[in-house]
Design an enzyme around this catalytic site. Structure first.
Site, PDB file in Angstrom:
ATOM      1  N   HIS A  56     -15.420  -1.046   8.569  1.00 34.71           N
ATOM      2  CA  HIS A  56     -16.443  -1.319   7.552  1.00 34.71           C
ATOM      3  C   HIS A  56     -17.269  -0.069   7.297  1.00 34.71           C
ATOM      4  O   HIS A  56     -17.721   0.596   8.224  1.00 34.71           O
ATOM      5  CB  HIS A  56     -17.365  -2.446   8.040  1.00 34.71           C
ATOM      6  CG  HIS A  56     -18.343  -2.891   7.003  1.00 34.71           C
ATOM      7  ND1 HIS A  56     -18.055  -3.880   6.097  1.00 34.71           N
ATOM      8  CD2 HIS A  56     -19.593  -2.465   6.703  1.00 34.71           C
ATOM      9  CE1 HIS A  56     -19.089  -4.058   5.297  1.00 34.71           C
ATOM     10  NE2 HIS A  56     -20.032  -3.193   5.644  1.00 34.71           N
ATOM     11  N   ASP A  59     -24.369 -14.961   3.539  1.00 32.74           N
ATOM     12  CA  ASP A  59     -24.604 -13.563   3.166  1.00 32.74           C
ATOM     13  C   ASP A  59     -24.577 -13.390   1.652  1.00 32.74           C
ATOM     14  O   ASP A  59     -25.373 -12.641   1.088  1.00 32.74           O
ATOM     15  CB  ASP A  59     -23.576 -12.641   3.824  1.00 32.74           C
ATOM     16  CG  ASP A  59     -23.845 -11.197   3.422  1.00 32.74           C
ATOM     17  OD1 ASP A  59     -24.978 -10.738   3.644  1.00 32.74           O
ATOM     18  OD2 ASP A  59     -22.954 -10.556   2.842  1.00 32.74           O
ATOM     19  N   ARG A 118     -31.888 -10.654  -1.695  1.00 32.02           N
ATOM     20  CA  ARG A 118     -32.459  -9.379  -1.214  1.00 32.02           C
ATOM     21  C   ARG A 118     -32.435  -8.343  -2.324  1.00 32.02           C
ATOM     22  O   ARG A 118     -33.379  -7.584  -2.512  1.00 32.02           O
ATOM     23  CB  ARG A 118     -31.647  -8.868  -0.016  1.00 32.02           C
ATOM     24  CG  ARG A 118     -31.920  -9.634   1.271  1.00 32.02           C
ATOM     25  CD  ARG A 118     -30.849  -9.354   2.299  1.00 32.02           C
ATOM     26  NE  ARG A 118     -30.778  -7.954   2.660  1.00 32.02           N
ATOM     27  CZ  ARG A 118     -29.684  -7.354   3.140  1.00 32.02           C
ATOM     28  NH1 ARG A 118     -28.569  -8.039   3.305  1.00 32.02           N
ATOM     29  NH2 ARG A 118     -29.714  -6.094   3.455  1.00 32.02           N
ATOM     30  N   SER A 170     -26.157  -9.048   7.786  1.00 32.64           N
ATOM     31  CA  SER A 170     -25.233  -9.143   6.661  1.00 32.64           C
ATOM     32  C   SER A 170     -23.852  -8.573   7.025  1.00 32.64           C
ATOM     33  O   SER A 170     -22.817  -9.215   6.838  1.00 32.64           O
ATOM     34  CB  SER A 170     -25.843  -8.374   5.480  1.00 32.64           C
ATOM     35  OG  SER A 170     -24.892  -8.111   4.498  1.00 32.64           O
ATOM     36  N   LYS A 191     -20.288 -10.897   8.471  1.00 33.94           N
ATOM     37  CA  LYS A 191     -18.999 -10.889   7.748  1.00 33.94           C
ATOM     38  C   LYS A 191     -17.873 -10.429   8.664  1.00 33.94           C
ATOM     39  O   LYS A 191     -16.753 -10.932   8.606  1.00 33.94           O
ATOM     40  CB  LYS A 191     -19.100  -9.945   6.534  1.00 33.94           C
ATOM     41  CG  LYS A 191     -19.883 -10.557   5.393  1.00 33.94           C
ATOM     42  CD  LYS A 191     -19.961  -9.649   4.204  1.00 33.94           C
ATOM     43  CE  LYS A 191     -20.895  -8.492   4.450  1.00 33.94           C
ATOM     44  NZ  LYS A 191     -21.537  -7.921   3.285  1.00 33.94           N
TER      45      LYS A 191
END
Ligand code: URA
Length: 441
Positions: free
Chosen positions: A82, A161, A168, A183, A187
């Site tokens: 990620h 999320d 947000r 967040s 995931k």
């Protein structure tokens, strides 16, 4: 439990219990809490922060807000990668195939572009026919068959999320460390992999600009992962200038294919190095080699140089209905009709390239979305011809804009030119890898 009491406690700097956090996440995801109350709590969290226990509870509640993928039928360990997001960041298109070529299953769920940063899904959809909307069953079947998938997050994975991120975004609370950790990690946990490689971007084009803040985020991610029994490594990598030579969906796919194709001349060594370093961390986490001895890097390089990673990339494109002819002939990718050069206005050295500004120009060209429903022009973008530290003459081409119409280029050309700072004194290029964080299980 009353949401007003939860908001008040956080507003006054108190600590929320796991039950309170679970209540908030579940109620908001179910649509039982109005945006104004959820916004108030998000702002209180933004201003007051959360300790590690609260962040872990938030992460777990968000991960459990939907389905967790069960990857246990795949030969483990399974891996996920990620990036916190940047400009020109197409590393997943290279790193995932390298890992899968080593026999490590990767079920990668990616996102779309956010603000000035691009998204892997939009890049992949520039390949004609490429289908990112796979069901969990399709993802599992594909990973078992070809080693990896590059898909969109399903509606059912960490739905909290999706709702909280949108709120947000609309309430100026994106840049809160516990909210970012919740967040990202929720995931990843819901994605079901055994181990994670995080690429935490640092600099003007990144979510966090300072090294100190990025290090804090990296530590929170690996510690959070460890607290859920997952091995993880986080690299801090430079995002003060765009990554590689291209920004824009099809241009970035083209660059990724060039990097995957052995013997291609002129590929960005900085981009290639980042992909190899991230892949090496993944290989080491999966126990295929050791990171410190350099074995993992050598293995990643071998898989790239022997074309094994490219074969996996082609198999992923084929499995997801994409036109595999683009792999041999990237000219088949969408292309903008006009290429407009942007020249240096003075001689000297490139001291800075404002990544966020160039990312913004690509969005304005139509390569990203100003609103969720906007269509994307896959062919537009920017090709960088000079990087930080390079010497330039007056008139040297710094970059090329790939545009749909000349009026667009006229309006945005000066923004591209002023994203490059030219100084008289020689400048050394900042390091690509700024730091590394791990946590013991
Ligand atoms: N990327 C995410 O997925 N979430 C954030 O909050 C920030 C970046």
């Amino acid at each position: 439990m009353r949401i007003q009491d939860i908001i008040a406690r956080k507003r006054d700097g108190g600590t929320l219990s796991p039950e309170e956090i679970r209540y908030f996440v579940a109620a908001y995801t179910a649509g039982d809490l109005p945006d104004y109350q959820a916004s108030a709590l998000l702002m209180a969290i933004y201003l007051r922060g959360m300790d590690m226990g609260e962040t872990a509870a938030l992460t777990a509640a968000m991960a459990d807000s939907g389905q967790r993928l069960d990857l246990s039928s795949l030969p483990g360990p399974t891996l996920d990668k990620h990036s916190t997001g940047g400009v020109g960041d197409k590393a997943s298109l290279v790193v995932v195939p390298i890992l899968a070529a080593a026999g490590i299953p990767v079920c990668k769920m990616s996102g779309r572009g956010l603000g000035h940063t691009g998204g892997t899904l939009d890049k992949l959809e520039s390949i004609p026919g490429f289908r990112v909307g796979l069901s969990p069953a399709e993802m599992m079947a594909q990973v078992a068959r070809v080693g990896a998938c590059l898909a969109g997050q399903t509606e059912d994975v960490a739905p909290a999320d999706k709702k909280l991120y949108a709120l947000r975004d609309a309430t100026a609370t994106v840049g809160s460390l516990p909210l970012i950790v919740g967040s990202i990690l929720s995931k990843k946990l819901a994605g079901g992999a055994d181990a994670f490689v995080f690429d935490v971007k640092v600099g003007s084009g990144a979510l966090v600009a300072s090294e100190a803040a990025a290090r804090e985020l990296a530590r929170a991610l690996v510690r959070g992962a460890a607290s859920h029994g997952k091995q993880a490594v986080a690299l801090l990598t430079d995002m003060d200038e765009p990554l590689g030579d291209t920004i824009g969906n099809a241009l970035e796919v083209r660059e990724a294919i060039a990097t995957l194709t052995p013997g291609t001349a002129g590929v960005s060594s900085r981009f290639r190095d980042l992909c190899l370093t991230l892949a090496a961390e993944g290989l080491a986490l999966a126990g295929r080699a050791t990171a410190a001895s350099g074995d993992a890097h050598a293995l990643a390089q071998k898989l790239l140089e022997e074309g094994k990673a490219r074969e996996v990339f082609r198999a992923i494109v084929e499995a997801q209905n994409g036109d595999t002819r683009v792999v041999d002939n990237p000219d088949r990718l969408p292309r903008a009709p006009l290429i407009v050069p942007v020249e240096a206005q003075a001689a000297g050295y490139v001291a800075r390239i404002d990544a966020a500004a160039l990312g913004g120009v690509v969005v304005a060209l139509g390569g990203g979305r100003a609103r969720k429903e906007d269509a994307i022009d896959y062919g537009v973008g920017i090709v960088l011809h000079r990087h930080v530290g390079d010497a330039v003459e007056n008139g040297t081409v710094l970059a090329e804009m790939h545009v749909a119409a000349s009026a667009q280029a006229q309006a945005l050309r000066s923004q591209v030119a002023s994203a490059f700072s030219i100084t008289e004194r020689a400048v050394s290029r900042p390091p690509l890898i700024i730091g590394r964080e791990t946590a013991k299980l």
